[in-house]
Structures are given as structure tokens and as C-alpha cells.
Design an enzyme around this catalytic site. Structure first.
Site, PDB file in Angstrom:
ATOM      1  N   ASP A   1      -2.833   9.849  27.673  1.00  0.00           N
ATOM      2  CA  ASP A   1      -3.538   8.918  26.809  1.00  0.00           C
ATOM      3  C   ASP A   1      -2.760   8.882  25.500  1.00  0.00           C
ATOM      4  OD1 ASP A   1      -5.160   7.482  25.126  1.00  0.00           O
ATOM      5  OD2 ASP A   1      -6.994   8.590  25.593  1.00  0.00           O
TER       6      ASP A   1
ATOM      7  N   TYR B   1      -3.861  -7.917  16.778  1.00  0.00           N
ATOM      8  CA  TYR B   1      -2.608  -7.683  17.508  1.00  0.00           C
ATOM      9  C   TYR B   1      -1.415  -8.203  16.705  1.00  0.00           C
ATOM     10  CZ  TYR B   1       0.895  -8.319  21.231  1.00  0.00           C
ATOM     11  OH  TYR B   1       2.036  -8.308  21.995  1.00  0.00           O
TER      12      TYR B   1
END
Length: 249
Positions: free
Chosen positions: A56, A143
Site C-alpha cells: 500500500d 488530480y
């Protein structure tokens, strides 16, 4: 992780199990490098010659353990990222912050964890940026903001870590992946979107991979702190089609 041939370069590609990341990993495999792809989930179709390590990337401790387990590292490709579509007002600040974390903080964390190995190898980092970082990005605002920050981060990192480590950014336009249908619709929609690009199509993941290989190669030994646009010529300005001047003149 055990090393293999000590003469082989070792390349880590974050998010290297599908789409653009898989294309990058496969391109480095073709050079004969040892390639390690890391992501939360394994690939549905493992790429031949590519190792997979589950991690992760938001877990700082796990990221440091990943790089500490390597015998060497020559290239880090910070590819992991992405975002679902959503207008700014449709999501709370925490959701937007997670997008920024994945697309900006994660590459910083990985780069810091990899720095010692990369400096020893006089290696390089390739950031995977986006044209969204240089233009308005309605529906993907966080983003776009993160990718703008990533480009700035790469330029500063290139100065601070020179001459041991080169740092560059691939600034991507639209790429055809297994997720293209979610963004552009069916084959007709994908073709229509591709037609808006001067080269007439979307990029293929392998083409992004070849560009990453170039930036990490000796052929780019004097290139650092740079942004390489891989967008097929960009976007045709809308005003050209709206103008009423005589287009045959």
C-alpha cells in the site's frame, strides 16, 4: 527480496500492474532489467519477467520496507496515481485530499525511501505527470493540482539531488488502457476522442514505456529537471473550429 544478476539494472515501477504502469514495466523488461512492480493488488495477467510486490503506497512504513529489501536500485518510476471523475462541489475536502495524497505525496514518499539506493547507483527517477497539471481540469481538479505539484517537485528534486540522481517527468496526454471505456465510452467514442489529438489517436501504454526507458537511459545522461510531453501534439484549440474567417484563404 533476493538480487539476481548483479550487472542487471533494477527498476521499480509503482502501480506497475495494469494500464500505463504495465506498459512501463514491460518496456523495462525488454531492456533486460530486473523489474519490480508494486501495487496493492496483483495483476490479473502477470507480465512475463516482472516481479510483483504487494504494498500500500500510502503506508510510509511499508514503502520504506520495500526499498530497504532491495539489494540495489537504478530506476524508480513513480507511476501510481489516478482519480475518479467528480466536480469539486460534489465531493468533500477529505476525498480531494486523498487524490492529492496518491498523486503527489506517494511519489515524494517513494522517492525519499529510494534515495540512498539511487544515489549509490547514480540512477534516475521518472515521474509520471499529466497534461491535467498544466490546464484547467474540470471533474479532476485535485488530480490536476497534484500533477502540477509533481512537476514542480521533480524540478526541485533534480536540483537538490544532482549530480547523483537525475529526475524527470513524463507529461502524458490521453492513453488507451483497459479503463478507457469508463472515460470515453465505446470504440466509437474512443476513436472520436482520439481524433481530437493532432496525431489522430490515443497513446498506447508501450509508447509511454519506451519514453520512460529513454529518460532512464544513458542516452538521456544530461537530461534532468525536464518535462517531456508525450501527448500526440496536445489538444487542438477550440477557437480554430469556432472562427468564422475564410478557412480556405
Amino acid at each position: 527480496m533476493d538480487g539476481t544478476d548483479p550487472s542487471r539494472r533494477t527498476v521499480v515501477v509503482t502501480g506497475g500492474t495494469r494500464g500505463v504502469g504495465a506498459g512501463i514495466a514491460e518496456a523495462f523488461v525488454r531492456t533486460g532489467a530486473r523489474v519490480v512492480a508494486c501495487a496493492r493488488r496483483p495483476p490479473e495477467v502477470p507480465a512475463p519477467g516482472c516481479e510483483f510486490v504487494p504494498v500500500d503506497l500510502r503506508d510510509t512504513v511499508a514503502v520504506h520496507e520495500l526499498f530497504a529489501g532491495l539489494d540495489r536500485l537504478d530506476v524508480l518510476v513513480n507511476n501510481a496515481g489516478g482519480t475518479p471523475y467528480g466536480l469539486l462541489g460534489e465531493r468533500d475536502a477529505e476525498r480531494h485530499a486523498r487524490v492529492i495524497e496518491l498523486n503527489l505525496t506517494v511519489p515524494l514518499t517513494a522517492s525519499l525511501a529510494a534515495r540512498h539506493h539511487l544515489a549509490a547507483a547514480r540512477g534516475s527517477i521518472v515521474m509520471i505527470g499529466s497534461v491535467s497539471g498544466a490546464r484547467p481540469s474540470p471533474g479532476t481538479a485535485a488530480y490536476g493540482a497534484a500533477k502540477a505539484g509533481l512537476d514542480s517537485l521533480a524540478r526541485t528534486m533534480a536540483v537538490e539531488w544532482a549530480p547523483e540522481i537525475r529526475v524527470n517527468t513524463l507529461v502524458l496526454g490521453m492513453v488507451r488502457t483497459e479503463l478507457s471505456a469508463l472515460h470515453y465510452g465505446d470504440e466509437e467514442g474512443i476513436a472520436a476522442v482520439g481524433a481530437t489529438v493532432p496525431l489522430g489517436r490515443l497513446a498506447e501504454p508501450r509508447e509511454i514505456g519506451e519514453a520512460a526507458v529513454f529518460l532512464a537511459s544513458d542516452a538521456a545522461a544530461y537530461i534532468t529537471g525536464s518535462s517531456l510531453l508525450v501527448h500526440g501534439g496536445g489538444e487542438r484549440p477550440a477557437f480554430l473550429d469556432a472562427a468564422t474567417v475564410n478557412k480556405e484563404a
